[in-house]
Write a protein that holds these residues in place. Structure first.
Motif, PDB file in Angstrom:
ATOM      1  N   ALA A  45      18.219  15.833  26.830  1.00  0.00           N
ATOM      2  CA  ALA A  45      18.580  15.362  27.982  1.00  0.00           C
ATOM      3  C   ALA A  45      19.790  16.008  28.636  1.00  0.00           C
ATOM      4  O   ALA A  45      20.355  15.323  27.764  1.00  0.00           O
ATOM      5  CB  ALA A  45      18.252  13.984  28.566  1.00  0.00           C
ATOM      6  N   PHE A  46      20.077  15.728  30.149  1.00  0.00           N
ATOM      7  CA  PHE A  46      21.012  16.011  30.584  1.00  0.00           C
ATOM      8  C   PHE A  46      20.646  15.228  32.112  1.00  0.00           C
ATOM      9  O   PHE A  46      20.236  15.475  32.456  1.00  0.00           O
ATOM     10  CB  PHE A  46      21.412  17.760  30.725  1.00  0.00           C
ATOM     11  N   HIS A  47      22.088  14.666  32.787  1.00  0.00           N
ATOM     12  CA  HIS A  47      21.928  14.029  33.907  1.00  0.00           C
ATOM     13  C   HIS A  47      22.730  14.288  34.553  1.00  0.00           C
ATOM     14  O   HIS A  47      23.924  14.484  34.120  1.00  0.00           O
ATOM     15  CB  HIS A  47      22.011  12.758  33.724  1.00  0.00           C
ATOM     16  N   GLY A  48      22.854  14.948  35.835  1.00  0.00           N
ATOM     17  CA  GLY A  48      23.630  15.320  36.852  1.00  0.00           C
ATOM     18  C   GLY A  48      22.827  16.019  37.725  1.00  0.00           C
ATOM     19  O   GLY A  48      22.272  15.327  38.445  1.00  0.00           O
ATOM     20  N   GLU A  49      23.271  16.881  38.130  1.00  0.00           N
ATOM     21  CA  GLU A  49      22.602  17.682  39.277  1.00  0.00           C
ATOM     22  C   GLU A  49      22.915  19.201  38.980  1.00  0.00           C
ATOM     23  O   GLU A  49      24.081  19.536  39.413  1.00  0.00           O
ATOM     24  CB  GLU A  49      23.571  17.299  41.228  1.00  0.00           C
ATOM     25  N   PRO A  50      21.950  19.947  38.224  1.00  0.00           N
ATOM     26  CA  PRO A  50      20.771  19.237  37.968  1.00  0.00           C
ATOM     27  C   PRO A  50      20.604  17.854  36.646  1.00  0.00           C
ATOM     28  O   PRO A  50      21.412  18.327  36.313  1.00  0.00           O
ATOM     29  CB  PRO A  50      19.966  20.209  38.053  1.00  0.00           C
ATOM     30  N   SER A  51      19.330  17.174  36.599  1.00  0.00           N
ATOM     31  CA  SER A  51      18.670  16.443  35.678  1.00  0.00           C
ATOM     32  C   SER A  51      17.705  17.269  34.878  1.00  0.00           C
ATOM     33  O   SER A  51      16.973  17.854  35.452  1.00  0.00           O
ATOM     34  CB  SER A  51      19.193  15.407  35.958  1.00  0.00           C
ATOM     35  N   PHE A  98      25.197  25.647  30.587  1.00  0.00           N
ATOM     36  CA  PHE A  98      24.032  26.172  31.696  1.00  0.00           C
ATOM     37  C   PHE A  98      24.473  25.263  32.941  1.00  0.00           C
ATOM     38  O   PHE A  98      24.638  26.022  33.677  1.00  0.00           O
ATOM     39  CB  PHE A  98      23.058  26.250  31.241  1.00  0.00           C
ATOM     40  N   VAL A  99      24.909  23.669  32.848  1.00  0.00           N
ATOM     41  CA  VAL A  99      25.401  23.335  33.126  1.00  0.00           C
ATOM     42  C   VAL A  99      26.042  23.418  34.350  1.00  0.00           C
ATOM     43  O   VAL A  99      26.527  22.781  35.716  1.00  0.00           O
ATOM     44  CB  VAL A  99      25.493  21.374  33.293  1.00  0.00           C
ATOM     45  N   SER A 100      27.271  23.102  33.394  1.00  0.00           N
ATOM     46  CA  SER A 100      28.263  23.716  34.212  1.00  0.00           C
ATOM     47  C   SER A 100      28.627  25.002  35.345  1.00  0.00           C
ATOM     48  O   SER A 100      29.959  25.020  36.111  1.00  0.00           O
ATOM     49  CB  SER A 100      29.439  23.744  32.602  1.00  0.00           C
ATOM     50  N   LEU A 101      28.019  25.827  34.789  1.00  0.00           N
ATOM     51  CA  LEU A 101      27.506  27.287  35.400  1.00  0.00           C
ATOM     52  C   LEU A 101      27.351  27.007  36.894  1.00  0.00           C
ATOM     53  O   LEU A 101      27.847  27.287  38.339  1.00  0.00           O
ATOM     54  CB  LEU A 101      26.766  28.055  35.131  1.00  0.00           C
ATOM     55  N   PHE A 102      26.672  25.247  37.601  1.00  0.00           N
ATOM     56  CA  PHE A 102      26.326  25.509  38.991  1.00  0.00           C
ATOM     57  C   PHE A 102      27.373  23.979  39.201  1.00  0.00           C
ATOM     58  O   PHE A 102      26.893  22.547  39.075  1.00  0.00           O
ATOM     59  CB  PHE A 102      24.709  24.101  38.206  1.00  0.00           C
ATOM     60  N   GLU A 103      27.992  24.199  38.783  1.00  0.00           N
ATOM     61  CA  GLU A 103      29.644  22.969  39.023  1.00  0.00           C
ATOM     62  C   GLU A 103      29.311  22.544  39.783  1.00  0.00           C
ATOM     63  O   GLU A 103      29.041  23.037  41.453  1.00  0.00           O
ATOM     64  CB  GLU A 103      30.793  24.143  38.989  1.00  0.00           C
ATOM     65  N   LEU A 109      26.045  14.419  32.735  1.00  0.00           N
ATOM     66  CA  LEU A 109      26.264  13.593  31.007  1.00  0.00           C
ATOM     67  C   LEU A 109      24.867  14.884  30.201  1.00  0.00           C
ATOM     68  O   LEU A 109      24.062  14.738  30.939  1.00  0.00           O
ATOM     69  CB  LEU A 109      26.191  11.910  31.188  1.00  0.00           C
ATOM     70  N   LEU A 110      25.493  15.400  28.676  1.00  0.00           N
ATOM     71  CA  LEU A 110      24.572  15.446  27.868  1.00  0.00           C
ATOM     72  C   LEU A 110      24.884  14.094  27.363  1.00  0.00           C
ATOM     73  O   LEU A 110      26.070  13.515  26.393  1.00  0.00           O
ATOM     74  CB  LEU A 110      25.552  16.725  27.585  1.00  0.00           C
ATOM     75  N   ASP A 111      23.288  13.873  26.926  1.00  0.00           N
ATOM     76  CA  ASP A 111      22.712  13.122  26.145  1.00  0.00           C
ATOM     77  C   ASP A 111      23.107  13.988  24.080  1.00  0.00           C
ATOM     78  O   ASP A 111      23.596  15.179  24.480  1.00  0.00           O
ATOM     79  CB  ASP A 111      21.282  12.519  25.812  1.00  0.00           C
ATOM     80  N   ALA A 112      23.032  12.984  23.427  1.00  0.00           N
ATOM     81  CA  ALA A 112      23.802  13.482  22.042  1.00  0.00           C
ATOM     82  C   ALA A 112      22.123  14.205  21.621  1.00  0.00           C
ATOM     83  O   ALA A 112      20.819  13.487  22.140  1.00  0.00           O
ATOM     84  CB  ALA A 112      24.014  12.592  20.863  1.00  0.00           C
ATOM     85  N   PRO A 113      22.127  15.936  21.280  1.00  0.00           N
ATOM     86  CA  PRO A 113      21.026  16.137  21.243  1.00  0.00           C
ATOM     87  C   PRO A 113      20.692  16.253  19.918  1.00  0.00           C
ATOM     88  O   PRO A 113      21.299  14.807  18.821  1.00  0.00           O
ATOM     89  CB  PRO A 113      21.465  17.729  20.494  1.00  0.00           C
ATOM     90  N   GLN A 114      19.245  15.809  19.660  1.00  0.00           N
ATOM     91  CA  GLN A 114      18.911  15.219  18.892  1.00  0.00           C
ATOM     92  C   GLN A 114      18.406  16.328  17.713  1.00  0.00           C
ATOM     93  O   GLN A 114      17.064  17.495  18.479  1.00  0.00           O
ATOM     94  CB  GLN A 114      17.006  14.040  18.583  1.00  0.00           C
ATOM     95  N   ILE A 115      17.352  16.511  16.177  1.00  0.00           N
ATOM     96  CA  ILE A 115      17.420  17.368  15.305  1.00  0.00           C
ATOM     97  C   ILE A 115      15.999  16.039  15.329  1.00  0.00           C
ATOM     98  O   ILE A 115      15.659  15.894  13.865  1.00  0.00           O
ATOM     99  CB  ILE A 115      17.937  17.175  14.630  1.00  0.00           C
TER     100      ILE A 115
ATOM    101  N   SER B  89      33.229  22.107  31.572  1.00  0.00           N
ATOM    102  CA  SER B  89      34.593  22.509  32.675  1.00  0.00           C
ATOM    103  C   SER B  89      33.667  22.197  33.913  1.00  0.00           C
ATOM    104  O   SER B  89      34.388  23.774  34.830  1.00  0.00           O
ATOM    105  CB  SER B  89      33.892  24.641  32.436  1.00  0.00           C
ATOM    106  N   THR B  90      33.100  21.565  34.569  1.00  0.00           N
ATOM    107  CA  THR B  90      33.089  21.613  36.476  1.00  0.00           C
ATOM    108  C   THR B  90      34.216  20.843  36.784  1.00  0.00           C
ATOM    109  O   THR B  90      35.192  20.209  35.838  1.00  0.00           O
ATOM    110  CB  THR B  90      31.792  20.234  36.133  1.00  0.00           C
ATOM    111  N   GLU B  91      34.775  21.104  37.874  1.00  0.00           N
ATOM    112  CA  GLU B  91      36.064  20.513  38.478  1.00  0.00           C
ATOM    113  C   GLU B  91      35.678  19.220  38.405  1.00  0.00           C
ATOM    114  O   GLU B  91      37.179  18.975  38.314  1.00  0.00           O
ATOM    115  CB  GLU B  91      35.893  21.090  39.969  1.00  0.00           C
ATOM    116  N   ALA B  92      34.608  18.611  38.738  1.00  0.00           N
ATOM    117  CA  ALA B  92      34.783  16.853  38.825  1.00  0.00           C
ATOM    118  C   ALA B  92      35.427  16.538  37.281  1.00  0.00           C
ATOM    119  O   ALA B  92      36.079  15.722  36.980  1.00  0.00           O
ATOM    120  CB  ALA B  92      33.078  16.303  38.920  1.00  0.00           C
TER     121      ALA B  92
END
Lengths: 149, 130
Positions: A45-51, A98-103, A109-115, B89-92
């Motif tokens: 799961a990833f949490h932020g904008e977007p989540s 992917f999330v960083s491309l929507f800076e 925050l990225l949760d630890a990946p689960q296998i 790599s976000t600016e924040a």
């Protein structure tokens, strides 16, 4: 988030990670049938904008091949724990890219990946990408909160 | 005389990958130490001096952020250069880590030469070959 923009960002993230960190190319395939029963699966799961939630499965031979490429070893030399850890890193890096491309100005925050096994998300709510690597296939599902896929 | 490096990441395969990338980049290294989290890194630094620390952010036990804060509190270690190596790599995030005291930032995924250039930039080393 416009779907086209999300698809483009996911494609960019996948391409950057596979070519830069795994020295591998992939061909996109359109067939989206069920994953093989022995596929290695990861989710986070990833949490932020977007989540949202990120899912990945990869055929065992392809996972082994990518692990060898990542570690600079022959595929036959890698051990199952290394394969699982590498698949976790693969999921972490593609999702993070992917999330960083929507800076934004919001920390994410990225949760630890689960296998483990996971219930496939509703395909209508996901952006999906299926790829063919040299040794097998890989599929990624991306589900955003709010269903904007 | 090569660069002495401490690699801090909770993923053993990522630590191996970074070692490999350092080799591929042509950077001359005298030693490459490893730690699985910030606490192990601080323990390693009690016994070994290094020229630069490469660290992930999100790690169990002690994160990269917490480790950098602890380094900044040490009169001996506050001058030790830290380069963050992260998928974020976000600016924040970059601003946050640099404000905490990190001297450099490398986004995953990265090319070998990107990591080498950032290490050389932070250490003030000029590549004689340009």
């Amino acid at each position: 988030m416009p779907p086209v923009e999300m698809h483009q960002a996911l494609d960019t993230a996948i391409d950057q990670v596979l070519t830069t960190m795994f020295f591998s190319d992939a061909e996109r395939v359109e067939d989206c049938g069920a994953p093989p029963g022995d596929a290695v699966r990861a989710s986070l799961a990833f949490h932020g904008e977007p989540s949202g939630r990120f899912y990945l499965w990869i055929e065992p031979a392809a996972a082994r091949e990518l692990t060898g490429a990542f570690l600079g070893l022959d595929a036959a030399e890698v051990h199952p724990p290394q394969i699982q850890e590498t698949v976790r890193e693969l999921a972490n890096m593609i999702c993070g890219s992917f999330v960083s491309l929507f800076e934004t100005e919001v920390l994410f925050l990225l949760d630890a990946p689960q296998i483990d096994g996971f219930d496939p998300p509703d395909p209508q709510r996901c952006c999906r990408r299926r790829l063919r690597l040299d040794a097998g296939e890989l599929e990624i599902w991306l589900e955003l909160e709010g269903g904007q896929s | 005389m090569g660069v002495s490096i401490l690699i801090v990441d909770d993923s053993a395969v990522m630590r191996t990958f970074i070692r490999r990338v350092l080799d591929l980049s042509g950077l001359e290294t005298s030693q490459c130490l490893e730690a699985a989290n910030g606490a192990e890194a601080l323990e390693a630094l009690q016994a070994h001096w290094v020229d630069v620390v490469l660290t992930d952010i999100n790690m169990p036990v002690m994160s990269g952020e917490q480790m950098i804060r602890r380094l900044q509190q040490s009169a001996v270690l506050e001058s030790l250069p830290v380069i963050v190596v992260s998928t974020d790599s976000t600016e924040a995030r970059m601003r946050q880590m640099m404000e905490l005291g990190a001297r450099g930032y490398v986004k995953k995924p990265f090319q070998p030469e990107q990591l080498r250039r950032e290490i050389e930039r932070v250490l003030g080393v000029c590549d004689a070959t340009g």
